[in-house]
Design a protein around this motif. Structure first.
Motif, PDB file in Angstrom:
ATOM      1  N   TYR A 101       9.712  -5.428  -6.344  1.00 18.05           N
ATOM      2  CA  TYR A 101      10.511  -4.950  -7.464  1.00 18.05           C
ATOM      3  C   TYR A 101       9.778  -3.795  -8.143  1.00 18.05           C
ATOM      4  CZ  TYR A 101      13.067  -9.301  -6.889  1.00 18.05           C
ATOM      5  OH  TYR A 101      13.811 -10.327  -6.374  1.00 18.05           O
ATOM      6  N   LEU A 102      10.524  -2.744  -8.495  1.00 15.43           N
ATOM      7  CA  LEU A 102       9.969  -1.574  -9.163  1.00 15.43           C
ATOM      8  C   LEU A 102      10.746  -1.297 -10.438  1.00 15.43           C
ATOM      9  CD1 LEU A 102       9.725   0.758  -6.055  1.00 15.43           C
ATOM     10  CD2 LEU A 102       7.863  -0.491  -7.110  1.00 15.43           C
ATOM     11  N   SER A 103      10.040  -0.985 -11.515  1.00 11.88           N
ATOM     12  CA  SER A 103      10.679  -0.625 -12.772  1.00 11.88           C
ATOM     13  C   SER A 103       9.684   0.149 -13.623  1.00 11.88           C
ATOM     14  CB  SER A 103      11.126  -1.878 -13.525  1.00 11.88           C
ATOM     15  OG  SER A 103      11.678  -1.522 -14.778  1.00 11.88           O
ATOM     16  N   MET A 147       5.115  -2.616 -10.550  1.00  9.89           N
ATOM     17  CA  MET A 147       5.515  -3.220  -9.287  1.00  9.89           C
ATOM     18  C   MET A 147       5.247  -4.713  -9.351  1.00  9.89           C
ATOM     19  SD  MET A 147       4.113  -2.373  -5.449  1.00  9.89           S
ATOM     20  CE  MET A 147       2.432  -2.809  -5.777  1.00  9.89           C
ATOM     21  N   ALA A 148       6.181  -5.510  -8.821  1.00 10.41           N
ATOM     22  CA  ALA A 148       5.997  -6.955  -8.714  1.00 10.41           C
ATOM     23  C   ALA A 148       6.473  -7.384  -7.333  1.00 10.41           C
ATOM     24  CB  ALA A 148       6.798  -7.675  -9.796  1.00 10.41           C
ATOM     25  N   ALA A 187       0.837  -1.211   0.000  1.00  6.88           N
ATOM     26  CA  ALA A 187       0.000   0.000   0.000  1.00  6.88           C
ATOM     27  C   ALA A 187       0.869   1.257   0.000  1.00  6.88           C
ATOM     28  CB  ALA A 187      -0.927  -0.008   1.215  1.00  6.88           C
ATOM     29  N   ALA A 188       1.949   1.256   0.777  1.00  4.55           N
ATOM     30  CA  ALA A 188       2.828   2.422   0.834  1.00  4.55           C
ATOM     31  C   ALA A 188       3.509   2.651  -0.519  1.00  4.55           C
ATOM     32  CB  ALA A 188       3.882   2.232   1.923  1.00  4.55           C
ATOM     33  N   VAL A 189       3.935   1.574  -1.168  1.00  7.13           N
ATOM     34  CA  VAL A 189       4.591   1.701  -2.467  1.00  7.13           C
ATOM     35  C   VAL A 189       3.600   2.184  -3.523  1.00  7.13           C
ATOM     36  CG1 VAL A 189       5.713   0.407  -4.327  1.00  7.13           C
ATOM     37  CG2 VAL A 189       6.421   0.053  -1.969  1.00  7.13           C
ATOM     38  N   LYS A 190       2.393   1.628  -3.513  1.00  3.18           N
ATOM     39  CA  LYS A 190       1.369   2.073  -4.475  1.00  3.18           C
ATOM     40  C   LYS A 190       1.067   3.553  -4.301  1.00  3.18           C
ATOM     41  CE  LYS A 190      -1.413  -1.952  -5.623  1.00  3.18           C
ATOM     42  NZ  LYS A 190      -2.755  -2.543  -5.549  1.00  3.18           N
TER      43      LYS A 190
END
Length: 104
Positions: free
Chosen positions: A86-88, A78-79, A63-66
């Motif tokens: 993982y972020l790209s 995001m995966a 949730a924080a990353v989103k």
């Protein structure tokens, strides 16, 4: 009894400065770290791995990353594999593929 002129400022409640709670401090620190990681994504070849500590919960971090992605770097993919996010900016392998185009 005393009668005097009053000002509207006297009626307003006084604002109180409160210290941030430990939970709020942790959320701010987490958001700052994620924002710094997103800043390291320069091209489609860059992939950032956020390895979670055992104390960090995957749903909370997801949730924080989103939230950080939506606010600072839209279009980032995001995966989640195990305890690593993982972020790209490129499409990450292993996704479900999203929506299928309508036939017709």
């Amino acid at each position: 009894m005393r009668i005097r002129s009053a000002k509207f400022e006297e009626l307003k409640p006084k604002s109180r400065e409160r210290a941030l709670s430990p939970r709020q401090l942790a959320a701010l620190k987490r958001e700052d770290e994620i924002r710094k990681a997103l800043g390291r994504l320069k091209s489609d070849e860059d992939v950032i791995a956020l390895e979670l500590d055992p104390a960090e919960k995957i749903p909370t971090m997801r949730a924080a990353v989103k939230k950080a992605v939506a606010a600072h770097k839209a279009g980032t993919n995001m995966a989640i594999r195990g305890r690593t996010i993982y972020l790209s900016t490129a499409k990450l392998p292993g996704g479900r593929g999203g929506r299928k185009p309508k036939a017709g």
